[in-house]
Design a protein around this motif. Structure first.
Motif, PDB file in Angstrom:
ATOM      1  N   MET A   1      -5.982  -6.699   9.658  1.00 57.17           N
ATOM      2  CA  MET A   1      -4.839  -6.477  10.490  1.00 57.17           C
ATOM      3  C   MET A   1      -5.269  -5.635  11.679  1.00 57.17           C
ATOM      4  O   MET A   1      -6.002  -4.665  11.534  1.00 57.17           O
ATOM      5  CB  MET A   1      -3.742  -5.777   9.692  1.00 57.17           C
ATOM      6  CG  MET A   1      -2.495  -5.557  10.503  1.00 57.17           C
ATOM      7  SD  MET A   1      -1.187  -4.632   9.693  1.00 57.17           S
ATOM      8  CE  MET A   1      -1.074  -5.379   8.124  1.00 57.17           C
ATOM      9  N   ALA A   2      -4.813  -6.001  12.848  1.00 50.15           N
ATOM     10  CA  ALA A   2      -5.162  -5.280  14.063  1.00 50.15           C
ATOM     11  C   ALA A   2      -4.305  -4.030  14.195  1.00 50.15           C
ATOM     12  O   ALA A   2      -3.133  -4.030  13.840  1.00 50.15           O
ATOM     13  CB  ALA A   2      -4.965  -6.176  15.271  1.00 50.15           C
ATOM     14  N   LYS A   3      -4.908  -2.969  14.693  1.00 49.03           N
ATOM     15  CA  LYS A   3      -4.165  -1.741  14.946  1.00 49.03           C
ATOM     16  C   LYS A   3      -4.285  -1.421  16.426  1.00 49.03           C
ATOM     17  O   LYS A   3      -5.348  -1.537  17.005  1.00 49.03           O
ATOM     18  CB  LYS A   3      -4.713  -0.606  14.106  1.00 49.03           C
ATOM     19  CG  LYS A   3      -4.469  -0.821  12.642  1.00 49.03           C
ATOM     20  CD  LYS A   3      -4.654   0.428  11.871  1.00 49.03           C
ATOM     21  CE  LYS A   3      -4.363   0.092  10.417  1.00 49.03           C
ATOM     22  NZ  LYS A   3      -4.093   1.226   9.623  1.00 49.03           N
ATOM     23  N   LEU A   4      -3.180  -1.028  17.009  1.00 44.09           N
ATOM     24  CA  LEU A   4      -3.130  -0.748  18.431  1.00 44.09           C
ATOM     25  C   LEU A   4      -2.738   0.699  18.621  1.00 44.09           C
ATOM     26  O   LEU A   4      -1.781   1.170  18.023  1.00 44.09           O
ATOM     27  CB  LEU A   4      -2.107  -1.685  19.100  1.00 44.09           C
ATOM     28  CG  LEU A   4      -1.920  -1.536  20.591  1.00 44.09           C
ATOM     29  CD1 LEU A   4      -3.220  -1.880  21.314  1.00 44.09           C
ATOM     30  CD2 LEU A   4      -0.824  -2.460  21.056  1.00 44.09           C
ATOM     31  N   GLN A  29      -0.018 -15.025  13.138  1.00 47.61           N
ATOM     32  CA  GLN A  29      -1.078 -15.171  12.140  1.00 47.61           C
ATOM     33  C   GLN A  29      -0.608 -14.661  10.772  1.00 47.61           C
ATOM     34  O   GLN A  29      -0.834 -15.311   9.746  1.00 47.61           O
ATOM     35  CB  GLN A  29      -2.327 -14.418  12.582  1.00 47.61           C
ATOM     36  CG  GLN A  29      -3.487 -14.567  11.630  1.00 47.61           C
ATOM     37  CD  GLN A  29      -4.705 -13.774  12.084  1.00 47.61           C
ATOM     38  OE1 GLN A  29      -4.607 -12.890  12.925  1.00 47.61           O
ATOM     39  NE2 GLN A  29      -5.841 -14.080  11.515  1.00 47.61           N
ATOM     40  N   GLN A  30       0.065 -13.517  10.743  1.00 42.10           N
ATOM     41  CA  GLN A  30       0.566 -12.971   9.482  1.00 42.10           C
ATOM     42  C   GLN A  30       1.627 -13.884   8.882  1.00 42.10           C
ATOM     43  O   GLN A  30       1.670 -14.063   7.660  1.00 42.10           O
ATOM     44  CB  GLN A  30       1.126 -11.574   9.701  1.00 42.10           C
ATOM     45  CG  GLN A  30       0.070 -10.533   9.954  1.00 42.10           C
ATOM     46  CD  GLN A  30       0.656  -9.155  10.178  1.00 42.10           C
ATOM     47  OE1 GLN A  30       1.861  -8.942  10.083  1.00 42.10           O
ATOM     48  NE2 GLN A  30      -0.206  -8.198  10.487  1.00 42.10           N
ATOM     49  N   ALA A  31       2.483 -14.460   9.729  1.00 43.45           N
ATOM     50  CA  ALA A  31       3.517 -15.370   9.235  1.00 43.45           C
ATOM     51  C   ALA A  31       2.896 -16.619   8.624  1.00 43.45           C
ATOM     52  O   ALA A  31       3.332 -17.085   7.569  1.00 43.45           O
ATOM     53  CB  ALA A  31       4.463 -15.744  10.368  1.00 43.45           C
ATOM     54  N   ILE A  32       1.870 -17.163   9.256  1.00 43.58           N
ATOM     55  CA  ILE A  32       1.204 -18.357   8.727  1.00 43.58           C
ATOM     56  C   ILE A  32       0.570 -18.054   7.376  1.00 43.58           C
ATOM     57  O   ILE A  32       0.694 -18.842   6.431  1.00 43.58           O
ATOM     58  CB  ILE A  32       0.154 -18.879   9.737  1.00 43.58           C
ATOM     59  CG1 ILE A  32       0.855 -19.478  10.956  1.00 43.58           C
ATOM     60  CG2 ILE A  32      -0.778 -19.895   9.094  1.00 43.58           C
ATOM     61  CD1 ILE A  32      -0.074 -19.802  12.102  1.00 43.58           C
ATOM     62  N   ILE A  33      -0.087 -16.912   7.263  1.00 45.17           N
ATOM     63  CA  ILE A  33      -0.708 -16.528   5.990  1.00 45.17           C
ATOM     64  C   ILE A  33       0.358 -16.366   4.907  1.00 45.17           C
ATOM     65  O   ILE A  33       0.204 -16.850   3.786  1.00 45.17           O
ATOM     66  CB  ILE A  33      -1.531 -15.230   6.155  1.00 45.17           C
ATOM     67  CG1 ILE A  33      -2.757 -15.503   7.019  1.00 45.17           C
ATOM     68  CG2 ILE A  33      -1.937 -14.644   4.804  1.00 45.17           C
ATOM     69  CD1 ILE A  33      -3.501 -14.254   7.446  1.00 45.17           C
ATOM     70  N   PHE A  34       1.465 -15.714   5.248  1.00 40.69           N
ATOM     71  CA  PHE A  34       2.545 -15.507   4.283  1.00 40.69           C
ATOM     72  C   PHE A  34       3.119 -16.839   3.819  1.00 40.69           C
ATOM     73  O   PHE A  34       3.325 -17.060   2.615  1.00 40.69           O
ATOM     74  CB  PHE A  34       3.648 -14.635   4.896  1.00 40.69           C
ATOM     75  CG  PHE A  34       4.853 -14.499   4.011  1.00 40.69           C
ATOM     76  CD1 PHE A  34       4.839 -13.611   2.945  1.00 40.69           C
ATOM     77  CD2 PHE A  34       5.980 -15.263   4.220  1.00 40.69           C
ATOM     78  CE1 PHE A  34       5.943 -13.475   2.116  1.00 40.69           C
ATOM     79  CE2 PHE A  34       7.087 -15.139   3.390  1.00 40.69           C
ATOM     80  CZ  PHE A  34       7.063 -14.246   2.340  1.00 40.69           C
TER      81      PHE A  34
END
Length: 72
Positions: A1-4, A29-34
């Protein structure tokens, strides 16, 4: 996960747009993985006999090991 991390509160419009695009890409990307993981759960039978359970566990272990080897 990217952190900004942002040190300044006043961002230029171009930088704001870049931050929004990066956040949108990460969220997508997180939605696709979920969704993919949820689909896998839905494909699993609710009740299994011993042979089905053993096959399912074997597949899960194999998948986990492959992903671990890719990460290493």
């Amino acid at each position: 996960m990217a952190k900004l991390s942002i040190d300044e509160l006043d961002l230029s419009p171009a930088l704001r747009e870049m931050v929004k695009e990066a956040a949108a890409a990460e969220g997508k990307q997180q939605a696709i993985i979920f969704i993919d993981e949820y689909k896998k759960q839905l494909e699993q039978p609710v009740a299994m006999n011993y042979t089905q359970a053993a096959k399912c566990i074997c597949q899960q272990v194999t998948t986990h090991l492959k992903s671990s080897l890719r990460a290493a």
